[in-house]
Design an enzyme around this catalytic site. Structure first.
Site, PDB file in Angstrom:
ATOM      1  N   TYR A   1       1.048  -1.096   0.213  1.00 41.37           N
ATOM      2  CA  TYR A   1       0.067  -0.203  -0.004  1.00 41.37           C
ATOM      3  C   TYR A   1       0.711   1.488  -0.110  1.00 41.37           C
ATOM      4  CZ  TYR A   1      -3.553  -3.451   1.560  1.00 41.37           C
ATOM      5  OH  TYR A   1      -4.776  -4.202   1.284  1.00 41.37           O
TER       6      TYR A   1
ATOM      7  N   HIS B   1       1.087 -12.110   1.560  1.00 41.40           N
ATOM      8  CA  HIS B   1      -0.213 -10.954   0.760  1.00 41.40           C
ATOM      9  C   HIS B   1      -1.193 -11.662   0.036  1.00 41.40           C
ATOM     10  CE1 HIS B   1      -1.320  -6.789  -0.150  1.00 41.40           C
ATOM     11  NE2 HIS B   1      -2.539  -7.092   0.012  1.00 41.40           N
TER      12      HIS B   1
HETATM   13  P1  NAP Z   1     -14.036  -1.231   1.101  1.00 47.29           P
HETATM   14  O1  NAP Z   1     -13.732  -1.369   2.426  1.00 47.29           O
HETATM   15  O2  NAP Z   1     -15.379  -2.605   0.637  1.00 47.29           O
HETATM   16  O3  NAP Z   1     -14.612  -0.136   0.622  1.00 47.29           O
HETATM   17  C1  NAP Z   1     -13.609   0.723   1.006  1.00 47.29           C
HETATM   18  C2  NAP Z   1     -14.617   2.258   0.190  1.00 47.29           C
HETATM   19  O4  NAP Z   1     -16.258   2.396   0.817  1.00 47.29           O
HETATM   20  C3  NAP Z   1     -14.141   3.634  -0.030  1.00 47.29           C
HETATM   21  O5  NAP Z   1     -14.339   4.456  -1.305  1.00 47.29           O
HETATM   22  C4  NAP Z   1     -15.069   4.380   0.810  1.00 47.29           C
HETATM   23  O6  NAP Z   1     -14.190   5.723   0.483  1.00 47.29           O
HETATM   24  C5  NAP Z   1     -16.276   3.717   1.025  1.00 47.29           C
HETATM   25  N1  NAP Z   1     -16.865   3.737   2.483  1.00 47.29           N
HETATM   26  C6  NAP Z   1     -16.109   3.448   3.618  1.00 47.29           C
HETATM   27  N2  NAP Z   1     -16.530   3.945   4.793  1.00 47.29           N
HETATM   28  C7  NAP Z   1     -18.391   4.289   4.199  1.00 47.29           C
HETATM   29  C8  NAP Z   1     -19.622   4.348   4.599  1.00 47.29           C
HETATM   30  N3  NAP Z   1     -19.556   4.954   5.477  1.00 47.29           N
HETATM   31  N4  NAP Z   1     -20.286   5.351   3.735  1.00 47.29           N
HETATM   32  C9  NAP Z   1     -20.408   4.911   2.526  1.00 47.29           C
HETATM   33  N5  NAP Z   1     -18.835   4.759   2.042  1.00 47.29           N
HETATM   34  C10 NAP Z   1     -17.576   4.373   2.392  1.00 47.29           C
HETATM   35  O7  NAP Z   1     -12.331  -1.684   0.544  1.00 47.29           O
HETATM   36  P2  NAP Z   1     -11.196  -2.358   0.340  1.00 47.29           P
HETATM   37  O8  NAP Z   1     -10.339  -1.003   0.942  1.00 47.29           O
HETATM   38  O9  NAP Z   1     -10.597  -2.516  -0.764  1.00 47.29           O
HETATM   39  O10 NAP Z   1     -11.200  -2.877   1.593  1.00 47.29           O
HETATM   40  C11 NAP Z   1     -11.139  -2.920   2.704  1.00 47.29           C
HETATM   41  C12 NAP Z   1      -9.180  -3.182   3.443  1.00 47.29           C
HETATM   42  O11 NAP Z   1      -9.839  -4.336   3.290  1.00 47.29           O
HETATM   43  C13 NAP Z   1      -8.633  -3.011   2.439  1.00 47.29           C
HETATM   44  O12 NAP Z   1      -8.488  -1.010   2.588  1.00 47.29           O
HETATM   45  C14 NAP Z   1      -7.188  -3.303   2.689  1.00 47.29           C
HETATM   46  O13 NAP Z   1      -6.387  -2.939   3.986  1.00 47.29           O
HETATM   47  C15 NAP Z   1      -8.162  -4.050   3.216  1.00 47.29           C
HETATM   48  N6  NAP Z   1      -7.449  -5.347   1.469  1.00 47.29           N
HETATM   49  C16 NAP Z   1      -6.822  -6.375   1.705  1.00 47.29           C
HETATM   50  C17 NAP Z   1      -6.785  -7.157   0.334  1.00 47.29           C
HETATM   51  C18 NAP Z   1      -5.592  -8.366   0.403  1.00 47.29           C
HETATM   52  O14 NAP Z   1      -5.750  -8.249  -0.688  1.00 47.29           O
HETATM   53  N7  NAP Z   1      -5.719  -8.518   2.106  1.00 47.29           N
HETATM   54  C19 NAP Z   1      -7.448  -7.052  -0.413  1.00 47.29           C
HETATM   55  C20 NAP Z   1      -8.179  -5.407  -0.542  1.00 47.29           C
HETATM   56  C21 NAP Z   1      -8.678  -4.620   0.429  1.00 47.29           C
HETATM   57  P3  NAP Z   1     -13.683   6.372   1.760  1.00 47.29           P
HETATM   58  O15 NAP Z   1     -12.482   6.012   1.856  1.00 47.29           O
HETATM   59  O16 NAP Z   1     -13.494   7.564   0.843  1.00 47.29           O
HETATM   60  O17 NAP Z   1     -13.410   7.149   2.766  1.00 47.29           O
END
Ligand code: NAP
Length: 262
Positions: free
Chosen positions: A38, A96
């Site tokens: 990241y 990862h």
């Molecule tokens: P997510 O958490 O499902 O969605 C994030 C999105 O939702 C962002 O655009 C965020 O906007 C928005 N959001 C957050 N809270 C909200 C709310 N209360 N109301 C409306 N919109 C909201 O997606 P993700 O980032 O893919 O997954 C979460 C975490 O999982 C990642 O950040 C990472 O740490 C981890 N991850 C790991 C892997 C892996 O391969 N291990 C892959 C993907 C993700 P804003 O940012 O503008 O608030």
């Protein structure tokens, strides 16, 4: 491991990332998820440093990228991650993806050494299929504490969940909001209306009902708070069933190095 954490993927602006982490910790979050890939470990560390919370009270997880999975790179890159994060131990270190330089014996051997040296407290894997997980459990000397995978109401991961439960491995849901798309699902909005909540909060409450930890990424204080308040949403059996019955499926994260069996 606190069941609601803060995700940080694509929280790329360093000062914004630092502010999100600090805001979340001061609101009550105690679990922060980052990764070498990241590029924000320094900003995350700065947020932990600035927050009025002791490091020991934070459950901090990072992940080793797929080109750092041979023995020496695991050890070196983990030390670099810790330096960037400004910490002298990690609560959880994930592999990862089971891709690139991943070699079960060599990679997990290095993770075992990091546990024995006291640099990491727990070994995690991410994006592991049941077969990968089984192999890792058999190979590592220390327990595999968690498997972090994409999971949300449009990707319920029943098989992985059952396998994890049977093998005493925690499941951590990434993209728990389907990257924002849960807001467009009618069933989730209907359940949300019943509870005077939002579809986002209902999705997080549903994961909690399944015994799964969620790490939604949020940048603004408003989103960070909205997600935190999901802890007050209590779904009943009928709600959970209605969400389980959603027949739409969507996978958000599927890079070309994902496992074949994905
Ligand atoms: P997510 O958490 O499902 O969605 C994030 C999105 O939702 C962002 O655009 C965020 O906007 C928005 N959001 C957050 N809270 C909200 C709310 N209360 N109301 C409306 N919109 C909201 O997606 P993700 O980032 O893919 O997954 C979460 C975490 O999982 C990642 O950040 C990472 O740490 C981890 N991850 C790991 C892997 C892996 O391969 N291990 C892959 C993907 C993700 P804003 O940012 O503008 O608030």
């Amino acid at each position: 491991m606190p069941m609601l954490g803060l995700g940080t993927w694509q929280n790329d602006d360093p000062s914004e990332c630092t502010e999100s982490v600090k805001t979340a910790l001061e609101m009550g979050y105690r679990h922060i998820d980052t990764a070498q890939a990241y590029g924000n470990e320094e900003a995350v560390g700065e947020g932990i440093e600035q927050a009025d919370v002791d490091r020991e009270d934070v459950f901090l997880a990072t992940k080793v990228w797929i080109d750092q999975l041979n023995h020496d790179d695991v050890v070196e890159s983990t030390k670099e991650s810790m330096e960037k994060l400004g910490v002298d131990y990690l609560d959880l270190l994930y592999i990862h993806w089971p891709s690139g330089d991943y070699d079960p014996e060599e990679t997990l051997g290095a993770f075992d050494e990091l546990v024995e040296e006291g640099l990491i407290e727990r070994i995690g894997v991410s994006n592991f299929t049941p077969d990968h997980l089984e192999e890792a459990i058999e190979t590592a000397e220390n327990p595999i504490f968690a498997n972090q995978v994409e999971m949300h109401p449009l990707l319920p991961q029943e098989e992985l969940r059952e396998f994890a439960e049977e093998n005493d491995v925690e499941l951590v849901a990434y993209s728990p909001l389907a990257r924002g798309d849960v807001m467009d699902v009618d069933v989730l909005n209907d359940v949300a209306e019943k509870h005077d909540a939002s579809a986002v909060q209902v999705s997080l409450a549903w994961l909690r009902e399944k015994g799964v930890t969620a790490i939604p990424k949020a940048t603004s204080e408003e989103h960070i708070r909205d997600n935190w308040e999901s802890l007050a949403v209590d779904l009943d059996e009928e709600d959970v069933q209605a969400i389980d019955d959603i027949d739409e499926t969507d996978r958000k994260v599927n890079p070309d190095f994902a496992p074949d069996a994905w």
